[in-house]
Design an enzyme around this catalytic site. Sequence first.
Site, PDB file in Angstrom:
ATOM      1  N   LYS A  24      33.357  37.275  35.342  1.00 16.52           N
ATOM      2  CA  LYS A  24      33.758  36.061  34.614  1.00 16.52           C
ATOM      3  C   LYS A  24      32.805  34.916  34.945  1.00 16.52           C
ATOM      4  CE  LYS A  24      38.576  37.527  34.407  1.00 16.52           C
ATOM      5  NZ  LYS A  24      39.902  37.516  35.031  1.00 16.52           N
ATOM      6  N   GLN A  59      43.285  34.663  39.708  1.00 16.79           N
ATOM      7  CA  GLN A  59      43.090  36.101  39.488  1.00 16.79           C
ATOM      8  C   GLN A  59      44.290  36.891  40.015  1.00 16.79           C
ATOM      9  OE1 GLN A  59      40.436  37.619  37.803  1.00 16.79           O
ATOM     10  NE2 GLN A  59      41.754  39.398  37.978  1.00 16.79           N
ATOM     11  N   ASP A  93      44.145  31.390  30.579  1.00 21.70           N
ATOM     12  CA  ASP A  93      44.637  32.771  30.470  1.00 21.70           C
ATOM     13  C   ASP A  93      45.806  32.840  29.481  1.00 21.70           C
ATOM     14  OD1 ASP A  93      43.175  34.652  31.900  1.00 21.70           O
ATOM     15  OD2 ASP A  93      44.080  34.099  33.824  1.00 21.70           O
TER      16      ASP A  93
END
Length: 283
Positions: free
Chosen positions: A54, A98, A121
């Site tokens: 990412k 994460q 997200d």
Amino acid sequence: MPAQIIDGIAIAESVRNQVAAETQSLIAETGIVPHLAAVLVGNDPASEVYVRNKERACLKAGLKSTLHRLDAATPQAELLALVDALNRDTTIHGILVQLPLPKHLDSTQILDAIVPTKDVDAFHPENTGLMLQGRPRFLPCTPAGVMKMLHVSNIATAGRHAVVIGRSDIVGKPMAALLVQKGVDATVTICHSRTADIGSICRTADILIAAVGIPEFVKGHMVKPGAVVIDVGINRVNERLVGDVDYAAASAVASAITPVPGGVGPMTIAMLLQNTLTSARLS
Ligand code: NAD
């Protein structure tokens, strides 16, 4: 005729290039550099790889990326304090924690603490609600990536039967929610671990989307001839990445199929960049 392979690497690259061009314009016009802050707690090897990928993708597209590494034993209060600081930092547009978090941490409380306008997200209930109502701020990256693949590949959805296997908050449920929206217009069935006679339901799917987490769960006989098969699964089997679909068998029956690796996986990161750019614009 063998199935058309839906090339996630190529589609993701075109999305990233588009994000890079739009990022350049945003910087030129406003001086705002889209900035993603990622938080990694502990050192789960798969999470390390995801976070690194990412970061790399951000930098390549001209976005700023900052990684906050915390010890595996970090207490809940300390992680919440970091999220709070990132929420308040006006130079940051996207916050990504994460997953999975170490077991002693309450993931729901942490994800709910991210201010919805930086929730790139799209896991926050406010963003889930907006998506469900058809007025999204951000779309969850993996299902949004699948929608992009269907669109770019000219796969018709209106009036077709889409079967989603899996009902997780991250993939299955939002995937079904996107497919049923006005304008997409699929008729959607969600299958899960308690679904009876899953094979016969899958065989009625024009579009079959597998997000199960079981290697090669979808066998050839579960695929209707000519169906489109999207494999979200990423499973490690003897150091090899395997999807949730028996690719060899399914591709002999399907009209189009995503491979693993090189299918949905690359799309997820591309959509994360897109959401971070959107957030910077909204700021
Ligand atoms: P999850 O474990 O949270 O959910 C799996 C779902 O599958 C559950 O809802 C469960 O009801 C269903 N299920 C389990 N066993 C079943 C069975 N025997 N029959 C029918 N349904 C069954 O997983 P997830 O987070 O939704 O991820 C699913 C898969 O997608 C995993 O392989 C994961 O690694 C992968 N994934 C890929 C990406 C990507 O970027 N490509 C992103 C997220 C997840």
